[in-house]
Each structure stands twice: as structure tokens, then as C-alpha cells.
Design an enzyme around this catalytic site. Structure first.
Site, PDB file in Angstrom:
ATOM      1  N   GLU A   1      -5.659  -7.129  74.157  1.00 17.28           N
ATOM      2  CA  GLU A   1      -6.501  -8.314  74.338  1.00 17.28           C
ATOM      3  C   GLU A   1      -6.495  -9.117  73.051  1.00 17.28           C
ATOM      4  O   GLU A   1      -6.087  -8.596  72.012  1.00 17.28           O
ATOM      5  CB  GLU A   1      -7.926  -7.878  74.691  1.00 17.28           C
ATOM      6  CG  GLU A   1      -7.992  -7.108  76.004  1.00 17.28           C
ATOM      7  CD  GLU A   1      -9.416  -6.713  76.365  1.00 17.28           C
ATOM      8  OE1 GLU A   1     -10.339  -6.998  75.585  1.00 17.28           O
ATOM      9  OE2 GLU A   1      -9.574  -6.116  77.449  1.00 17.28           O
TER      10      GLU A   1
ATOM     11  N   SER B   1      -4.226  -2.181  68.683  1.00 17.16           N
ATOM     12  CA  SER B   1      -4.105  -0.730  68.510  1.00 17.16           C
ATOM     13  C   SER B   1      -5.417  -0.022  68.840  1.00 17.16           C
ATOM     14  O   SER B   1      -5.427   1.091  69.341  1.00 17.16           O
ATOM     15  CB  SER B   1      -3.730  -0.418  67.063  1.00 17.16           C
ATOM     16  OG  SER B   1      -2.490  -1.000  66.760  1.00 17.16           O
TER      17      SER B   1
ATOM     18  N   ASP C   1       3.286   9.300  75.148  1.00 16.62           N
ATOM     19  CA  ASP C   1       4.150  10.392  74.698  1.00 16.62           C
ATOM     20  C   ASP C   1       5.504  10.333  75.410  1.00 16.62           C
ATOM     21  O   ASP C   1       6.520  10.743  74.871  1.00 16.62           O
ATOM     22  CB  ASP C   1       3.492  11.756  74.969  1.00 16.62           C
ATOM     23  CG  ASP C   1       2.237  11.937  74.121  1.00 16.62           C
ATOM     24  OD1 ASP C   1       2.069  11.173  73.153  1.00 16.62           O
ATOM     25  OD2 ASP C   1       1.443  12.835  74.436  1.00 16.62           O
TER      26      ASP C   1
ATOM     27  N   GLU D   1       4.269  -0.910  71.707  1.00 14.62           N
ATOM     28  CA  GLU D   1       4.137   0.504  72.070  1.00 14.62           C
ATOM     29  C   GLU D   1       3.601   1.325  70.891  1.00 14.62           C
ATOM     30  O   GLU D   1       4.004   2.457  70.663  1.00 14.62           O
ATOM     31  CB  GLU D   1       5.504   1.038  72.531  1.00 14.62           C
ATOM     32  CG  GLU D   1       5.451   2.210  73.473  1.00 14.62           C
ATOM     33  CD  GLU D   1       4.885   1.871  74.842  1.00 14.62           C
ATOM     34  OE1 GLU D   1       4.546   0.696  75.090  1.00 14.62           O
ATOM     35  OE2 GLU D   1       4.750   2.796  75.662  1.00 14.62           O
TER      36      GLU D   1
ATOM     37  N   THR E   1       2.070   0.237  66.869  1.00 21.72           N
ATOM     38  CA  THR E   1       2.677  -0.251  65.627  1.00 21.72           C
ATOM     39  C   THR E   1       3.065   0.923  64.740  1.00 21.72           C
ATOM     40  O   THR E   1       2.638   2.059  64.956  1.00 21.72           O
ATOM     41  CB  THR E   1       1.672  -1.104  64.823  1.00 21.72           C
ATOM     42  OG1 THR E   1       0.541  -0.279  64.532  1.00 21.72           O
ATOM     43  CG2 THR E   1       1.223  -2.330  65.597  1.00 21.72           C
TER      44      THR E   1
END
Lengths: 363, 410
Positions: B138, B143, B261, B387, B389
Site C-alpha cells: 500500500e 515491507s 518461502d 518480493e 527488499t
């Protein structure tokens, strides 16, 4: 098929050496460095583990394992975690046995391997490195010339471990037909072992300069006979160097991590500060990177694939990274890292050696 | 037994994928970079036909399907990692624009019930190119995904979603240009923080979901990056990913986080592809000029160029092996949270550095848009950001190696 697990056998060996490194080598790390000496009882303890005998055929008195650079890399990482200098010392006889297994003739193996498969530690070594800034293991300045069916060796070597007590020294030299290595027996005429060297790090490792002044050896002393290809040995040496660097890097990382969790500043452990935590996470990434590159190069050697490029890259990468890791580990300890009460300054001195160490074909 | 030998099946698949990269992607690579919002439909349609029959396009739609693993070849994640590297050697922006379930599909596969997987993923076997997308970020939550402000409020048989999502890869294609879906992260209870967050599947064309902006970017221009606004957007109750209990516990959030993962090795692989493109180009150039890299020579006698090139090669190989390992762990049912972050952090940094170095080594040629090298440098940078930092992955790694919770190491 791609697989990242050591075999059960390798894992067992790794675990044994990991315990040995923690319980036997590490407690001796500081004193052996301060005293420039291997503790007298250690070679016997290392010998019991079968570090040298493991890959010597049963028929020649050994344990009958297959020589594997991957297994060697796993072993060396663990030993170097305890102490790189002591690990190299215990593995030094492999400077003779591994080249014999890789490139030796039947009769050379039959003559020499049983001597390294007995009940007690027997010193053997190689003389590879030369005291020149641009030393190149593939093109040594030490020369071997033919003379009445024999070879005459002339040159100067350095950084030869245990040379003062070695039963045999494998001397690397340039011949008219390329790189060769010669099995030179203790006490050969014209062979002089100099004063024990004093180095910046790896201080517990007894290394010596070796002078060859017209040393005469029979044709049968040339490793693998005329035309033997020694490139796999140069490659194995780089894998060994990389694998030992992983061990030293891990040692420095573990030390810094434990310190950072204990040491408080501004009311929290310094490991709780991202500036420190990220130094540690980078170390962890690079340790795994170094290890995987070393494994891949070692695997290529075991498969008989060309490995010169991979081994050189793995070695250079490891030498660069282990220095950075040790340097950052020292930085994590701040002023304390500079004091010899802590081990990180020792790791930093040992780490710098990997840019120089060559000719350690012990995996 | 430690082994780096690829199976024949994997080697052949890699060869085929490389041909796609070379023949279908490279020729339109520059054009797509220069025409940012123009969609390469010929390529998209062709890839749709290919991807329906194979799993080479890099999105796991049935991650829980254990018997997909064949004993004679690498596991599916490792095979996918290799395919993605090849495609991104071709063009990473085009790779990202390939119609497939994408990250949204990965979330459905990881956190959805069997019924949901069937309901949402069946559409990717249809006739028309279809995209899935994931909407987490957003304007003021990146993160720190626990800070998400989008809300989901129950109203009878529906969830009512409100909020603004940005940086949604293939968001335009998934939300408006196909019969795809967007997986939207929203909070059931803002006061609960992380524990209140759930993932909702919003079908394309659902009233109240709008694409309000498609970003202009530094690189990966063939791929659209959308802003998606949700305005009283109503989705059925069973579009909340996971089982009924998930609605009451924090398992939902953890389930979706677990997606990373599985996806981080894939993103790392995409970085590897770009990095290898640059390394290959420099290698070819050196070869043309008759410059030989002396691998066995003493390091102190090497030229700066040789050392730089060797460093590029070893850095890429290190990142590759870390990535293979993280993928191999998934295929063997080994938890890889640490290793997935390691490979992503390493690959992101490596591709950024390697492509910058390639521009430097090639001098004015490297800087010129007549070659693709400068484009690869622009494409590369996103690998160190999306995906997760570099920094968020470092944080995950640090917590793991130190044994710290997210409270102990913030």
C-alpha cells in the site's frame, strides 16, 4: 541429480571431526598460536581419527575409503573451524598421499602409501610455494633437468609444512615437458631444510623453506611418470584452500554472533541493532556461498570433469570472503576484537593467509 | 550424496526453454522496453499455449501435489528455478508478463483449501490468456505488511473490501484484461496488527475493484505494475483463503507469508537470468577481442578486467547454488525460510552489481541503448526490491541465525 545432502558416511565423519575440532583443537587454538607450536600430543590424536589413512586402499594398509575431494572438503572445513593451522598440520601427510592416489604409479603407491598407514603419525609434505611475489604453482621457477636417466632438481621453496621431519617431500618443479612433482626422500643430498618460518597467521603450523641444490632423484621418483597431468592436483589444492577458508569464516562468524548476543549497549544486546545484525546475516550468506562453490568444484574433481575454472573461482571467492568475514567479526567486537584475549584477531590473521596458500592438494 | 549433475530431463527442458528465450523474447526485448504500455499479444498468446501444456512459466499452481515429483529428474521447484533463469536470460519483463497464476496463484496454492484451489486455478487451463496477481503493498505499507490499512468487513454472505493497493505485478491484466483474479491482503481488525490480516481472492471484474494507475518504471517495462483501488468491493465469504478456522486465528497470515518461502527462490532465479545475460555478453565480447581469462593464474598477476570478470562469474554461481539449494529443500519437504531469504538477498544484490559492472566494462557500448546491457542493468534493480527488499530479507536471515523473534530484532 542435484542433491545438497552429504552421504550418511560423510555426515558421520563430518560430525566426528566437528566434535574433535570443538573439543580438542579449539581449546589449543590460542596457546598454539602464541607458542608457534603444535601441542605435542595432538598428531597422535589426529592420527587415531584416520585423517590420512581413510582414503588409502586396504591392500596398502589403509581404511579403504575412496578418495573424494567432496569428503576432503567436508573434513577440512570442520578441522579449520577448530584451528586452520592445527588442521593443516594433521592433514599434512595427505600432501603426499592424495597426489599418490590421484596421479601416482602403482609402484609409487605400493612403495609410499603403506608408510602412511601405520600405527603412528608419519610426517610427509610437499614443497610447492616459492618465495616470489608472482609465484605461479603451474609454472614454478624450480627446475628439473634430465641427467643420465635421473632428474636433477634446483630451486628454492617455502611454506613447506613439517619439512624438517618429513619422510618424503613431494617437490613441484618445471620440466621441459611441463609441471612435474618428484618424491624426494628425507636426507637427499643437496636438500636443505631451513629455519622454521615465522608467519603472520597460521602460526602453529610448522613451515620451512626448502632449498634444492642439484638434488638427484631417479626417473621413478617422478609422480605418475613422464607426462603425468598434475592439473587435477592444482585444482584440488584450490578446493582445499576454499574449504579451509569456510571453516575459518564460520569460526569468526560464530564468535562474533555469540559476542553480539551477550554484549549490551543502549540497554539491548548489540545483535538487536540492525547495523550489527546485518553484518552477521551477510556473513551467514557468504559462508554458505563459499561452501557451495567449494563443493561444486570438489564434485567436479570427483567426477573427473575439468575443474580448473571452478576451483580457481571457488578459491578466489573464498579468500576474498573469509577476509571480509573475519574483518567484520573483529569489527563486531570493537576494541575488544583487537585484544588477544579474544580469538577474532587470530581469525583475521589466519584468514589473510588464504590469498597466499597454494599447493595444498590434501582433499 | 552431494551432486550437481542435472538429470537428462532437466537438461533437455532447459535447452527448450532457452530456445524460447532466444527466439521469442530477445527479438522483441528492446521494442517492449521502448513501448512501455503496449502489450506483446503475439508473445502472450504463444506463451499461453505453451504454458497450458507445461509448467515452465514459473508459477506453482499445485504446490501441495506431492506426487508430482518424479524420481528420475529434479523436483518441480528446482526444475522451475532453472526454467525461470532461462526465460529471464531472454527478458525478465516479458517473463513477468507471461499469462499465469503468478504470485496470486502461489498464495492460493499455499494457503487455499482444496476446494479453493480447484475453484480459482481451473481458469488457467482455459482458452484465453489469464493472469493471477497479488496485492499486498500500500502507499504506506511495504515491507511492514502488518501495517496494512485495507479493511475487510463482514456483511452477511460477503466480505466488503476497502483500500488502495500499489505495485501490483500484472494487476491490470489480472483485474481487468482477463478472467483472472487478484489476491488482496486486508485486515479484519486493524487493532490486531499482523494477526488481523487475511488474504481474499477478488475475481476480475468484481464491482468495486478498479485499476487507477499503471506505473512508468525504470525497467521491466513489458510488465504492468498497477494501482488497484477497492471501494466497497464485495466478495463471497468463501473467497477468504484457507479453511473456516483460519478466520479466527493468525494462521491465515502465516500461511500467506509461507508463500514467500516458495516464491523467493523463483524471484532469485529471475535475477540469475538477467545476471547471466550480462555475464554471457561480456564473455562473448572478451572472446571476440581475443582476451583470455587466465583462471589458474596467481590472482596478483591478473588484470583488473580478469579479476572483475571472474568476480562476476563466481558471484552469479554463488547466487545460483544458493537458489538451487532453497528450491531443492522445497522439493524435499525441508523448511527453507532461512535459505529462501538467503538466495533472494544474494541474487538481488548480485544481479544489481553484475549488470552495473557489465555496463562499466563495455564502456560507451554498455551505456548505449543500441545494446541490451543498459536495459539489463535497469531491469536488474527491481530484483533487489520486490518480493522482499534486500533489507527485509537480511532481517529475516538475522532473526533466524540469532534465534530472535520479530520483537527482539525489529
Amino acid at each position: 541429480m542435484v542433491n545438497f545432502s552429504p552421504s550418511e558416511e560423510q555426515e558421520l565423519l563430518r560430525q566426528t571431526l566437528s566434535d574433535f575440532a570443538r573439543e580438542v583443537l579449539r581449546p589449543q587454538l590460542r596457546t598454539s598460536d602464541e607458542q608457534n607450536a603444535m601441542p605435542p600430543d595432538l598428531p597422535a590424536k589426529g592420527w587415531e581419527l584416520g585423517l590420512v589413512q581413510e582414503s588409502i586402499p586396504e591392500a596398502l594398509g589403509g581404511f579403504g575409503g575412496t578418495r573424494s575431494a567432496v569428503t576432503g572438503a567436508l573434513m577440512l572445513e570442520e578441522l579449520a573451524y577448530g584451528s586452520a593451522a592445527l588442521g593443516f598440520h594433521l592433514m599434512a601427510p595427505r600432501l603426499v598421499t592424495v597426489p599418490l592416489l590421484v596421479a601416482g604409479t602403482e609402484s609409487q603407491r605400493a612403495e609410499w602409501l603403506p608408510k602412511f598407514a601405520g600405527a603412528e603419525f608419519v610426517a610427509g609434505t610437499a614443497a610447492v610455494v616459492e618465495p616470489r611475489w608472482d609465484f605461479d604453482a603451474a609454472h614454478p621457477a624450480t627446475r628439473a633437468e634430465r641427467s643420465n636417466g635421473d632428474w636433477i632438481l634446483n630451486g628454492e621453496k617455502c611454506f613447506s609444512p613439517l619439512a624438517n621431519r618429513a619422510e618424503v617431500i613431494l617437490v613441484y618443479a618445471s620440466t621441459p615437458d611441463g609441471l612435474a612433482a618428484f618424491l624426494v626422500e628425507r636426507g637427499a643430498k643437496g636438500l636443505t631444510v631451513g629455519e622454521r618460518e615465522q608467519n603472520m597467521g597460521l602460526k602453529a603450523l610448522d613451515t620451512f623453506p626448502v632449498k634444492l641444490d642439484g638434488v638427484r632423484v631417479p626417473a621413478a621418483a617422478r609422480l605418475g611418470g613422464d607426462g603425468a597431468n598434475l592439473q587435477p592436483l592444482l585444482d584440488a589444492s584450490r578446493v582445499a584452500s576454499a574449504a579451509a577458508a569456510v571453516g575459518v569464516g564460520r569460526a569468526a562468524f560464530d564468535y562474533a554472533r555469540e559476542y553480539a548476543k551477550e554484549r549490551k549497549a543502549f540497554g539491548v544486546a548489540i545483535a538487536q541493532k540492525q547495523a550489527i545484525a546485518f553484518m552477521l546475516s551477510n556473513m551467514a550468506i557468504e559462508i554458505d556461498s563459499m561452501r557451495l562453490l567449494a563443493w561444486e568444484a570438489a564434485w567436479r574433481l570427483d567426477k573427473g570433469l575439468p575443474a580448473t575454472r571452478e576451483a580457481a573461482l571457488a578459491r578466489q571467492y573464498a579468500a576474498d570472503q573469509v577476509l571480509k568475514i573475519a574483518d567484520n567479526a573483529l569489527q563486531v567486537l570493537g576494541g575488544h576484537g583487537y585484544i588477544r584475549d579474544h580469538l577474532v584477531e587470530l581469525f583475521l590473521r589466519d584468514a589473510r593467509g588464504f590469498a597466499v596458500i597454494d599447493g595444498v592438494a590434501i582433499v | 550424496m552431494i551432486d550437481f549433475e542435472l538429470s537428462d530431463a532437466t537438461r533437455n527442458a532447459r535447452k527448450m526453454t532457452h530456445m524460447v528465450a532466444e527466439q521469442m523474447m530477445r527479438p522483441i526485448s528492446r521494442h517492449c522496453d521502448e513501448h512501455e504500455h503496449e502489450k506483446p499479444w503475439d508473445f502472450i498468446n504463444a506463451m499461453w499455449n505453451v504454458s497450458k501444456s507445461t509448467s515452465m512459466t514459473g508459477s506453482s499452481t499445485d504446490g501441495k501435489d506431492k506426487d508430482a515429483k518424479k524420481p528420475a529428474s529434479e523436483g518441480r521447484t528446482l526444475a522451475m528455478v532453472m526454467a525461470v533463469e532461462e526465460l529471464c536470460w531472454g527478458d525478465v519483463g516479458l517473463y513477468l508478463s507471461i499469462p499465469n497464476p503468478g504470485l496470486g496463484g502461489a498464495a492460493v496454492a499455499a494457503a487455499g483449501t482444496p476446494e479453493q484451489r480447484e475453484r480459482f486455478l481451473a481458469r488457467f487451463k482455459g482458452d484465453k490468456p489469464t493472469w493471477g496477481a497479488m496485492a499486498i503493498t500500500e502507499p504506506s505499507a511495504g515491507s511492514d505488511s502488518a501495517a496494512i490499512q485495507a479493511t475487510a468487513v463482514r456483511d452477511g454472505d460477503h466480505w466488503v473490501l476497502n483500500g488502495t493497493k500499489i505495485f501490483c505485478t500484472s494487476g491490470l491484466m489480472a483485474a481487468e484484461k482477463s478472467e483472472g483474479f487478484v489476491v488482496v491482503w486486508a485486515s479484519l481488525d486493524r487493532s490486531a496488527g499482523r494477526a488481523g490480516i487475511r488474504a481474499f481472492v477478488v475475481d476480475a471484474g468484481t464491482p468495486g475493484m478498479y485499476v487507477t494507475k499503471v506505473e512508468d518504471k525504470l525497467g521491466i517495462r513489458a510488465s504492468d505494475t498497477a494501482t488497484i483501488v477497492l471501494e466497497d468491493c464485495r466478495v463471497p465469504l468463501d473467497n477468504l483463503l484457507g479453511s473456516a478456522e483460519v478466520q479466527k486465528t493468525s494462521q491465515g497470515f502465516k500461511g500467506v507469508m509461507a508463500t514467500f518461502d516458495a516464491t523467493r527462490p523463483i524471484v532469485a532465479a529471475s535475477a540469475l537470468g538477467v545476471a547471466r545475460a550480462a555475464v554471457d555478453f561480456v564473455r562473448d565480447t572478451l572472446k571476440e577481442r581475443g582476451i583470455e581469462v587466465r583462471y589458474g593464474a596467481p590472482p596478483q598477476t591478473l588484470t583488473a578486467l580478469e579479476r572483475d570478470f571472474m568476480e562476476m562469474e563466481s558471484q552469479v554461481q554463488a547466487a545460483r547454488l544458493l537458489t538451487w539449494r532453497a528450491a531443492w529443500m522445497i522439493d524435499n519437504g525441508i523448511k527453507n525460510n532461512l535459505e529462501a531469504s538467503m538466495c533472494k538477498a544474494k541474487a538481488g544484490l548480485v544481479v544489481t552489481w553484475v549488470t552495473q559492472k557489465a555496463v562499466e566494462l563495455l564502456g560507451p557500448l554498455g551505456y548505449s541503448r543500441s545494446l541490451l546491457v543498459e536495459k539489463w542493468m535497469r531491469d536488474a534493480k527491481i530484483s533487489d526490491i520486490y518480493e522482499g527488499t534486500q533489507q527485509i530479507n537480511q532481517l529475516i536471515i538475522a532473526r533466524r541465525i540469532l534465534g530472535y523473534s520479530s520483537e527482539a530484532l525489529r
